[in-house]
Design an enzyme around this catalytic site. Structure first.
Site, PDB file in Angstrom:
ATOM      1  N   LYS A 191       1.325  -1.205  -0.317  1.00 21.16           N
ATOM      2  CA  LYS A 191      -0.198   0.035  -0.329  1.00 21.16           C
ATOM      3  C   LYS A 191       0.990   1.227  -0.154  1.00 21.16           C
ATOM      4  O   LYS A 191       1.388   1.441   0.972  1.00 21.16           O
ATOM      5  CB  LYS A 191      -0.930   0.021   1.626  1.00 21.16           C
ATOM      6  CG  LYS A 191      -2.269   0.726   1.137  1.00 21.16           C
ATOM      7  CD  LYS A 191      -2.407   1.941   0.450  1.00 21.16           C
ATOM      8  CE  LYS A 191      -2.303   2.533   1.841  1.00 21.16           C
ATOM      9  NZ  LYS A 191      -1.528   4.690   1.871  1.00 21.16           N
ATOM     10  N   GLU A 266       8.958   1.431  11.169  1.00 27.16           N
ATOM     11  CA  GLU A 266       9.713   2.182  11.256  1.00 27.16           C
ATOM     12  C   GLU A 266       9.034   3.887  11.210  1.00 27.16           C
ATOM     13  O   GLU A 266       8.637   3.955  10.530  1.00 27.16           O
ATOM     14  CB  GLU A 266      11.373   1.970   9.361  1.00 27.16           C
ATOM     15  CG  GLU A 266      12.545   2.796   9.928  1.00 27.16           C
ATOM     16  CD  GLU A 266      12.396   3.957   9.337  1.00 27.16           C
ATOM     17  OE1 GLU A 266      12.333   5.304  10.208  1.00 27.16           O
ATOM     18  OE2 GLU A 266      12.483   4.246   8.082  1.00 27.16           O
ATOM     19  N   CYS A 301      13.865  10.240   6.784  1.00 28.03           N
ATOM     20  CA  CYS A 301      13.590   9.729   8.653  1.00 28.03           C
ATOM     21  C   CYS A 301      15.228   9.830   9.047  1.00 28.03           C
ATOM     22  O   CYS A 301      14.787  10.212  10.727  1.00 28.03           O
ATOM     23  CB  CYS A 301      13.680   8.473   8.471  1.00 28.03           C
ATOM     24  SG  CYS A 301      11.989   7.376   7.433  1.00 28.03           S
ATOM     25  N   GLU A 400       9.945  15.723  15.349  1.00 21.06           N
ATOM     26  CA  GLU A 400      10.320  15.529  13.555  1.00 21.06           C
ATOM     27  C   GLU A 400       9.563  16.159  12.968  1.00 21.06           C
ATOM     28  O   GLU A 400       8.491  16.916  12.854  1.00 21.06           O
ATOM     29  CB  GLU A 400       9.713  14.069  12.969  1.00 21.06           C
ATOM     30  CG  GLU A 400      10.448  13.963  11.992  1.00 21.06           C
ATOM     31  CD  GLU A 400      10.399  12.334  11.357  1.00 21.06           C
ATOM     32  OE1 GLU A 400       8.837  11.651  11.808  1.00 21.06           O
ATOM     33  OE2 GLU A 400      11.500  11.941  10.977  1.00 21.06           O
TER      34      GLU A 400
HETATM   35  P1  ADP Z   1       4.221  10.485   6.926  1.00 20.96           P
HETATM   36  O1  ADP Z   1       3.366  11.009   7.799  1.00 20.96           O
HETATM   37  O2  ADP Z   1       5.498   9.868   6.325  1.00 20.96           O
HETATM   38  O3  ADP Z   1       2.525  10.994   5.430  1.00 20.96           O
HETATM   39  P2  ADP Z   1       1.748   8.463   7.093  1.00 20.96           P
HETATM   40  O4  ADP Z   1       2.506   8.073   8.643  1.00 20.96           O
HETATM   41  O5  ADP Z   1       0.509   9.190   7.473  1.00 20.96           O
HETATM   42  O6  ADP Z   1       3.587   9.637   6.817  1.00 20.96           O
HETATM   43  O7  ADP Z   1       1.607   7.794   6.393  1.00 20.96           O
HETATM   44  C1  ADP Z   1       2.584   6.542   6.243  1.00 20.96           C
HETATM   45  C2  ADP Z   1       1.909   5.195   5.404  1.00 20.96           C
HETATM   46  O8  ADP Z   1       0.624   5.136   6.117  1.00 20.96           O
HETATM   47  C3  ADP Z   1       0.547   5.893   4.341  1.00 20.96           C
HETATM   48  O9  ADP Z   1       0.872   4.870   3.003  1.00 20.96           O
HETATM   49  C4  ADP Z   1      -0.673   6.075   4.357  1.00 20.96           C
HETATM   50  O10 ADP Z   1      -1.777   6.081   3.208  1.00 20.96           O
HETATM   51  C5  ADP Z   1      -0.740   4.987   5.375  1.00 20.96           C
HETATM   52  N1  ADP Z   1      -1.726   5.556   6.847  1.00 20.96           N
HETATM   53  C6  ADP Z   1      -2.261   6.662   6.536  1.00 20.96           C
HETATM   54  N2  ADP Z   1      -3.435   7.048   8.197  1.00 20.96           N
HETATM   55  C7  ADP Z   1      -3.596   4.562   8.275  1.00 20.96           C
HETATM   56  C8  ADP Z   1      -3.512   4.227   9.029  1.00 20.96           C
HETATM   57  N3  ADP Z   1      -5.134   4.880   9.864  1.00 20.96           N
HETATM   58  N4  ADP Z   1      -3.595   2.352   9.128  1.00 20.96           N
HETATM   59  C9  ADP Z   1      -2.631   2.595   8.331  1.00 20.96           C
HETATM   60  N5  ADP Z   1      -1.845   2.881   7.349  1.00 20.96           N
HETATM   61  C10 ADP Z   1      -2.245   3.799   7.228  1.00 20.96           C
END
Ligand code: ADP
Length: 498
Positions: A191, A266, A301, A400
């Site tokens: 995903k 991570e 990161c 961060e």
């Molecule tokens: P960033 O801050 O780097 O955008 P996120 O943690 O928001 O990181 O997103 C990282 C990944 O997690 C993306 O692929 C996002 O679509 C997915 N994501 C966002 N919310 C959820 C959730 N509640 N459960 C699982 N995956 C999620």
């Protein structure tokens, strides 16, 4: 090595994205709901493609295809040699269009094309090749018990693995998870992040062309809803995640509330960069620190976002860092002369600006203010920001930012620097610059982080494990250590009559 030619980049940037459908089973699909999401390029803020906005029903489809492919053993029953051949064919297909993929990545998320070629696509190719080659070189163990007992400790795949990815280096981080999960015989559902999916869609399509059986590697686009559905699914055996702490926590909660699927996280960092007065080459230290900090617009990161400089060289060193940061050229990331491109999205741009405003409110003094840098008028560009007088307890020092914002601090003694370096909830990386091997090893053993670079260390390589201590997460990507995340051990104890 991907050859970079400006003329070829100009031609490739005009091509439409090769794949804009999710890869479910062996087909390229729209979302069941028919919903799509616009792909906006941070280069100019304009939409240039549409991808499926997948939801729980699409995740269900992918999970059943993955489960079927796992249970009928179409992948794991192949000999490791056969699997290796298919994976190497896949790597060759990716390599054949590497520059096109790098240009596509740059259009999708803004990373300068040189970095997209070398770090994102180039490193993804290296990683996938490394794991493909390792496929037929993995051995299990035997334990010595009684003379007529043969005790085997076998490594078995977990089953269906979900890899939830961030947008900052999608192909690279994706390969870190896909490579070890596939060679251990799992079926993998990726995903990608909603802000950077296009390259992974193509990589998934090429896997089918190379002969990876259907259902073994699927790519499902969409946002948090799709990620959450994967994390909560009772028929998914493992989630390998890179992203924010908040989402990492919700994935653990989803695992606890469903089937206790394995989770590895991570979750970023707030890495310290300690510069001692006896560093072997202060100019080189300044150069590497600036490139590491501001490369990819600080959206890394492990970026060394907290700079600790020994007091007696502090002013001189910070002046050099500032001059080098100011000299970075910000512009079209598809122009080979640009050092920095835009940040990934309007949302991220607004968030970083807001963090700078807040830092000033908390008492920080901006030595360099990226909001005033000369940048293109369209797109989400900002220059490097350097903040001094930062309260170690403030949000800027603790949280961060994931943008081009550096905080500087001074220290008198190494112990003081180590203590300050460790005083966040993160523990991903740290750097130290000194000629004194005793001081370096003293610090390296006390710094709480998964990766310690000494005098420049090395860029990321597949040979070394990668991951964090503390709230930077757990589990390791890369190297043979990553394989443990995707395998269970099983004992088979064979008692023979003689
Ligand atoms: P960033 O801050 O780097 O955008 P996120 O943690 O928001 O990181 O997103 C990282 C990944 O997690 C993306 O692929 C996002 O679509 C997915 N994501 C966002 N919310 C959820 C959730 N509640 N459960 C699982 N995956 C999620």
């Amino acid at each position: 090595m991907i050859e970079l030619q400006q003329g070829e980049i100009a031609r490739l940037r005009e091509l439409p994205p090769p794949t804009v459908r999710a890869i479910i089973g062996g087909s390229l699909c729209a979302a069941v709901s028919g919903r799509t999401r616009q792909v906006v390029s941070p280069i100019d803020g304009a939409a240039f493609a549409e991808i499926p906005e997948c939801g729980p029903e699409d995740i269900d489809r992918a999970v059943s295809a993955a489960r079927k492919s796992f249970e009928d053993r179409r992948w794991r029953r192949m000999t490791p040699k056969e699997r290796k051949r298919i994976l190497l064919r896949w790597v060759a297909l990716i390599e054949a269009e590497a520059l096109r993929l790098a240009v596509l990545e740059t259009r999708d998320m803004g990373m300068p094309v040189r970095m997209a070629a070398e770090l994102d696509i180039g490193f993804a190719i290296d990683t996938l090749r490394w794991y493909a080659e390792a496929c037929d070189k993995l051995y299990d163990e035997l334990a010595a018990l009684e003379d007529n007992v043969t005790a085997m400790i076998m490594r078995e795949p977990l089953g269906v693995v979900g890899a939830i990815l961030p947008w900052n280096a999608p192909a690279m981080v994706g390969s870190w998870k896909i490579g070890p999960a596939l060679i251990t015989g799992n079926s993998v559902i990726v995903k990608p992040a909603e802000d950077a999916s296009l390259v992974l869609l193509r990589i998934g399509e090429l896997a089918l062309q190379a002969g990876v059986p259907e259902g073994v590697l699927q790519i499902v686009t969409g946002a948090g809803v799709a990620g959450a559905a994967l994390a909560a699914h009772r028929d998914v055996d493992c989630i390998a995640f890179t992203g924010s702490g908040e989402v990492g926590r919700s994935i653990m909660a989803a695992s606890a509330a469903s089937n206790l699927k394995r989770v590895s996280l991570e979750l970023g960092g707030k890495s310290a960069n300690i510069v001692m007065a006896d560093a072997p080459d202060l100019s080189a230290a300044a150069e590497v620190s600036v490139r590491f900090m501001f490369g990819n617009q600080g959206q890394v990161c492990e970026a060394p976002t907290r700079l600790f400089v020994e007091r007696k060289i502090r002013d001189r060193f910070v002046a050099e860092v500032t001059a080098k940061a100011k000299a970075l050229r910000i512009g079209d990331p598809l122009d080979l002369s640009s050092d920095l491109g835009p940040v990934v999205s309007a949302t991220q741009f607004a968030m970083i600006n807001e963090r700078i405003v807040r830092a000033e409110r908390d008492g920080a003094r901006l030595i360099l203010d990226g909001r005033h840098a000369p940048v293109p008028t369209k797109g989400f560009y900002m220059g490097p920001t350097i903040a001094d007088n930062v309260d170690p307890q403030s949000s800027l020092a603790q949280e961060e930012v994931f943008g081009p914002v550096l905080s500087v601090f001074a220290f008198e003694t190494l112990d003081e620097a180590i203590e300050a370096a460790n005083a966040t909830r993160y523990g991903l990386g740290a750097s130290i610059w000194s000629r004194d091997i005793d001081a370096v090893m003293y610090a390296a053993k006390r710094l709480v982080a998964g990766n310690i670079n000494v005098n420049g260390g090395a860029g990321p390589v597949v040979e070394l494990p990668y991951g964090g201590f503390k709230e930077s997460g757990f589990g390791r990507d890369r190297s043979f250590h990553a394989i443990e995340k995707y395998a269970e051990t099983k004992n088979v104890i064979l008692r023979t009559a003689r």
